[in-house]
Design a protein around this motif. Structure first.
Motif, PDB file in Angstrom:
ATOM      1  N   HIS A 226       0.824  -1.212   0.000  1.00 13.38           N
ATOM      2  CA  HIS A 226       0.000   0.000   0.000  1.00 13.38           C
ATOM      3  C   HIS A 226       0.861   1.265   0.000  1.00 13.38           C
ATOM      4  O   HIS A 226       0.476   2.279  -0.601  1.00 13.38           O
ATOM      5  CB  HIS A 226      -0.953  -0.012   1.197  1.00 13.38           C
ATOM      6  CG  HIS A 226      -1.981  -1.091   1.128  1.00 13.38           C
ATOM      7  ND1 HIS A 226      -1.853  -2.280   1.803  1.00 13.38           N
ATOM      8  CD2 HIS A 226      -3.143  -1.170   0.430  1.00 13.38           C
ATOM      9  CE1 HIS A 226      -2.897  -3.042   1.541  1.00 13.38           C
ATOM     10  NE2 HIS A 226      -3.700  -2.407   0.722  1.00 13.38           N
ATOM     11  N   HIS A 365      -3.254  -4.309  14.261  1.00 10.55           N
ATOM     12  CA  HIS A 365      -4.488  -4.980  14.694  1.00 10.55           C
ATOM     13  C   HIS A 365      -4.358  -5.458  16.137  1.00 10.55           C
ATOM     14  O   HIS A 365      -5.273  -5.274  16.952  1.00 10.55           O
ATOM     15  CB  HIS A 365      -4.792  -6.162  13.768  1.00 10.55           C
ATOM     16  CG  HIS A 365      -5.492  -5.786  12.513  1.00 10.55           C
ATOM     17  ND1 HIS A 365      -6.730  -5.178  12.496  1.00 10.55           N
ATOM     18  CD2 HIS A 365      -5.123  -5.934  11.206  1.00 10.55           C
ATOM     19  CE1 HIS A 365      -7.116  -4.967  11.249  1.00 10.55           C
ATOM     20  NE2 HIS A 365      -6.164  -5.412  10.447  1.00 10.55           N
ATOM     21  N   ASN A 395      -6.424   2.461   5.435  1.00 10.42           N
ATOM     22  CA  ASN A 395      -7.668   1.914   4.888  1.00 10.42           C
ATOM     23  C   ASN A 395      -7.648   0.385   4.865  1.00 10.42           C
ATOM     24  O   ASN A 395      -8.691  -0.268   5.002  1.00 10.42           O
ATOM     25  CB  ASN A 395      -7.906   2.450   3.472  1.00 10.42           C
ATOM     26  CG  ASN A 395      -8.336   3.906   3.464  1.00 10.42           C
ATOM     27  OD1 ASN A 395      -8.807   4.421   4.475  1.00 10.42           O
ATOM     28  ND2 ASN A 395      -8.168   4.586   2.343  1.00 10.42           N
ATOM     29  N   ALA A 396      -6.445  -0.183   4.702  1.00  5.85           N
ATOM     30  CA  ALA A 396      -6.319  -1.643   4.674  1.00  5.85           C
ATOM     31  C   ALA A 396      -6.641  -2.276   6.023  1.00  5.85           C
ATOM     32  O   ALA A 396      -6.934  -3.469   6.100  1.00  5.85           O
ATOM     33  CB  ALA A 396      -4.914  -2.042   4.226  1.00  5.85           C
ATOM     34  N   LYS A 398      -9.250  -1.515   7.688  1.00  2.00           N
ATOM     35  CA  LYS A 398     -10.716  -1.642   7.676  1.00  2.00           C
ATOM     36  C   LYS A 398     -11.328  -1.310   9.042  1.00  2.00           C
ATOM     37  O   LYS A 398     -12.143  -2.066   9.588  1.00  2.00           O
ATOM     38  CB  LYS A 398     -11.135  -3.036   7.217  1.00  2.00           C
ATOM     39  CG  LYS A 398     -10.618  -3.398   5.826  1.00  2.00           C
ATOM     40  CD  LYS A 398     -11.158  -4.728   5.351  1.00  2.00           C
ATOM     41  CE  LYS A 398     -10.570  -5.140   4.002  1.00  2.00           C
ATOM     42  NZ  LYS A 398     -10.726  -4.135   2.941  1.00  2.00           N
ATOM     43  N   THR A 401     -15.165   4.191  11.215  1.00  2.00           N
ATOM     44  CA  THR A 401     -14.928   5.613  11.448  1.00  2.00           C
ATOM     45  C   THR A 401     -15.744   6.091  12.643  1.00  2.00           C
ATOM     46  O   THR A 401     -16.943   5.818  12.739  1.00  2.00           O
ATOM     47  CB  THR A 401     -15.285   6.445  10.210  1.00  2.00           C
ATOM     48  OG1 THR A 401     -14.398   6.089   9.145  1.00  2.00           O
ATOM     49  CG2 THR A 401     -15.161   7.933  10.479  1.00  2.00           C
ATOM     50  N   TYR A 421     -10.662   6.966  13.744  1.00  2.00           N
ATOM     51  CA  TYR A 421     -11.169   5.620  13.563  1.00  2.00           C
ATOM     52  C   TYR A 421     -11.295   4.948  14.923  1.00  2.00           C
ATOM     53  O   TYR A 421     -10.781   5.439  15.925  1.00  2.00           O
ATOM     54  CB  TYR A 421     -10.216   4.797  12.695  1.00  2.00           C
ATOM     55  CG  TYR A 421      -9.954   5.360  11.317  1.00  2.00           C
ATOM     56  CD1 TYR A 421     -10.725   4.969  10.227  1.00  2.00           C
ATOM     57  CD2 TYR A 421      -8.926   6.279  11.109  1.00  2.00           C
ATOM     58  CE1 TYR A 421     -10.482   5.478   8.960  1.00  2.00           C
ATOM     59  CE2 TYR A 421      -8.678   6.795   9.849  1.00  2.00           C
ATOM     60  CZ  TYR A 421      -9.458   6.393   8.777  1.00  2.00           C
ATOM     61  OH  TYR A 421      -9.212   6.903   7.524  1.00  2.00           O
TER      62      TYR A 421
END
Length: 461
Positions: A226, A365, A395-396, A398, A401, A421
């Motif tokens: 990315h 994550h 954005n990857a 996910k 928001t 986010y």
């Protein structure tokens, strides 16, 4: 029962004496590391500084150099958190860049000999600990030369963790203080990797607990695929490369599956470099280093209330200042007498980097699920790790928001934009290059304050 109480009393005495000896030792170590004065520093420095070495590997004689700039005495340093600053590269110095050009209390004048106060120094908000890592970077060293050719992400993170544990023993007053990690560029790897180790080791039975709260990364390398997609798009949309070269790069370069670019990708990158011309990709609208910088500084010296203009020659000033023997002596640095001149970035370490994972997203994550405070910021004139790269990487993840894209303000003017986010906050800084605090020091200061206070960026004009 009498024997039990007797031996229990003896044990208590031994424990008490060992604690007293340990405290006495740490006090002596702190005294040894305290900086009494730096050559060329301005008068009335109202904060304490410490610098020196912490051994991270006894067998190889590997030691990392640090510089602690505490919060001013008038700001209550004992109530402020501790922030570890990690710089870029891999193989570049947090002293040369973070401390001397970006967030440190002193910046270096063009003469390479004298210092001036940074009005937006981050130690006004926290105690800042600069670390030169890994060994071979800046003043950090190893007595085993082969070490310098075997560093990579994992070894660097492990050494940095050992540094922290040992440093807290030397400075026990910080052991239970709120602790954060911050940095830019390749610290996009360093910060989350070290954060992961601290978080995981905190759960261990025999490991010391570090009061770790979160991390802050600017223009950071995050996910190779990315990042590359976003970088090529930035070059194209900002007129730095042709349509045909953009298509060629997209077709030839796939960093999401390999550590090394293909021959076709390397050729495409050469074409792109030729089309970009002689510009500063770290700040595409800024001038290159030339003699006009001296004029800018002398003009600003007449008006001390004005924010100093960006000076593209700051790296030269660091090289001059930190190679001075009296500076090294004052910093308790270069104790082994390195046979080469000090440089902001190592000629060896970065060129022989052994491991660099393709993506930090799995670590993000894990740490988001741990409810740590995670902020990512980006100067929007950087073409090395541009805003588009950061946005694609985020954005990857996910993430849902929480607060949609909005402008934030400084003195009635838009300072940038932000989006919140679930588990991560993104902040852009308008008009800033790769080193946000160098190009936009006031806006970077506001960003750092908002991060520490865990508040949204100021949204009112």
């Amino acid at each position: 029962m009498g024997y039990y109480y007797y031996y229990y009393s003896i044990l208590c005495v031994i424990l008490f004496l060992s604690v007293e000896i340990s405290l006495a030792s740490s006090i002596e170590d702190q005294k040894r590391d305290k900086i009494s004065w730096l050559p060329g520093q301005p008068k009335n420095v109202g904060f304490d500084q410490y610098s020196g070495y912490v051994t991270v590997n006894e067998q190889n004689g590997r030691a990392l150099f640090y510089w602690l700039t505490e919060a001013p005495l008038s700001h209550g340093p004992n109530s402020k958190p501790l922030v570890l600053w990690l710089s870029s590269g891999p193989g570049c110095s947090s002293i040369a860049y973070g401390a001397s050009q970006e967030i440190g209390p002193f910046h270096i004048n063009s003469d390479g000999k004298s210092l001036y106060f940074n009005p937006y120094a981050w130690n006004k908000l926290a105690n800042i600990l600069f670390l030169e890592s890994p060994a071979g970077v800046g003043f950090s060293y190893s007595n085993k030369t082969s070490d310098l050719y075997t560093f990579g992400d994992q070894k660097t993170a492990e050494d940095s963790y050992i540094f922290l544990v040992n440093w807290f023993e030397r400075f026990p007053q910080y052991k239970h203080r709120e602790f954060y990690i911050a940095g830019i560029s390749y610290a996009g790897h360093y910060a989350p990797q070290l954060a992961q180790i601290v978080y995981q080791r905190n759960k261990g039975i025999n490991n010391p607990v570090i009061n770790f709260k979160g991390f802050l990364v600017g223009n950071g390398v995050t996910d190779d695929y990315h990042d590359l997609v976003g970088t090529f798009e930035y070059w194209w949309t900002h007129g730095l490369i042709s349509d045909s070269t953009y298509k060629l790069l997209r077709a030839a370069c796939d960093f999401g599956s390999s550590q090394h670019p293909s021959v076709q990708c390397t050729q495409a990158l050469k074409v792109a470099a030729a089309e970009q011309g002689d510009i500063d990709l770290y700040s595409i609208y800024s001038p290159l280093c030339n003699n006009t910088s001296t004029l800018k500084r002398s003009l600003n010296d007449r008006y001390t209330w004005m924010s100093r203009a960006y000076d593209p020659c700051t790296e030269r000033y660091s090289d001059s200042y930190f190679n001075r023997p009296e500076v090294q002596k004052a910093l308790h640095a270069n104790v082994t007498g390195i046979p080469h001149i000090w440089k902001g970035c190592s000629d060896v370490v970065g060129n022989y980097w052994t491991d660099s994972p393709l993506s930090m997203l799995p670590i993000y994550h894990e740490l988001i699920n741990a409810s740590l405070r995670i902020w990512v910021f980006s100067g929007d004139t950087d073409a090395i790790v541009p805003l588009t790269a950061t946005r694609y990487s985020i954005n990857a993840l996910k993430l849902p928001t929480v607060v949609n894209w909005y402008p934030w303000y400084d003195s009635g003017k838009v300072g940038g934009w932000s989006q919140v986010y679930k588990g991560l906050t993104l902040v852009t800084v308008r008009g800033a290059g790769h080193e946000v605090a160098l190009h936009k020091p006031r806006q970077a200061f506001i960003l750092f304050r908002s991060f520490l206070e865990n508040k949204y960026m100021p949204s009112s004009s």
